[in-house]
Design an enzyme around this catalytic site. Sequence first.
Site, PDB file in Angstrom:
ATOM      1  N   GLY A  98      24.677 -81.309  34.793  1.00 37.99           N
ATOM      2  CA  GLY A  98      24.846 -80.160  35.686  1.00 37.99           C
ATOM      3  C   GLY A  98      23.801 -80.108  36.780  1.00 37.99           C
ATOM      4  O   GLY A  98      24.100 -79.825  37.945  1.00 37.99           O
ATOM      5  N   CYS A  99      22.566 -80.404  36.433  1.00 37.59           N
ATOM      6  CA  CYS A  99      21.477 -80.368  37.415  1.00 37.59           C
ATOM      7  C   CYS A  99      21.634 -81.476  38.448  1.00 37.59           C
ATOM      8  O   CYS A  99      21.305 -81.303  39.619  1.00 37.59           O
ATOM      9  CB  CYS A  99      20.128 -80.461  36.716  1.00 37.59           C
ATOM     10  N   THR A 100      22.165 -82.605  38.034  1.00 39.44           N
ATOM     11  CA  THR A 100      22.403 -83.713  38.961  1.00 39.44           C
ATOM     12  C   THR A 100      23.497 -83.350  39.958  1.00 39.44           C
ATOM     13  O   THR A 100      23.342 -83.554  41.165  1.00 39.44           O
ATOM     14  CB  THR A 100      22.769 -84.993  38.184  1.00 39.44           C
ATOM     15  N   ALA A 150      22.026 -80.842  42.426  1.00 41.88           N
ATOM     16  CA  ALA A 150      21.076 -81.476  43.349  1.00 41.88           C
ATOM     17  C   ALA A 150      21.799 -82.346  44.377  1.00 41.88           C
ATOM     18  O   ALA A 150      21.458 -82.331  45.564  1.00 41.88           O
ATOM     19  CB  ALA A 150      20.058 -82.301  42.572  1.00 41.88           C
TER      20      ALA A 150
END
Length: 156
Positions: free
Chosen positions: A45-47, A50
């Site tokens: 999710g963070c990738t 970003a």
Amino acid sequence: MKTLTAGTPAPAFKLPNQHDEPVSLADFKGKKVLAYFYPKAMTPGCTVQACGLRDSKAELDQFNVEVLGISIDAVKRLPKFIERDNLNFTLLSDEDHAVADQFGVWGLKKFMGKEYDGLHRISFLIDENGVIEHVFNKFKTKDHHEVVLAYLKEHC
């Protein structure tokens, strides 16, 4: 957990970046800052979140917006995330979650029936004078950048 709201002065923070150099909010006076808190570098999710911001850099630049990604990751983990995903903005390490506490984004979370303290995925648009202009707390990781850009197009 009481998250800061629009109209509130943003906390005057200073954190180490991916090069272990101190970065403070004051360094960006005269620019808008999107301070986005994310739980952990290099997770799915963070990738996605970003990479959406990375791909929107030209549009964000048009609105004079600097992106600062803030997590509780150790400094040594941040360059790997930047390199792996070719990120074009600054990542900051808030290992003791002191800045997350100041913004009100550290607190109880639930995942798969378990409760634990962690970082909530919330972003703050801080204006040129250091005041929180808008809080983004309702979005999916894949459309975070679109929600931010839609706000900027409508209000700036």
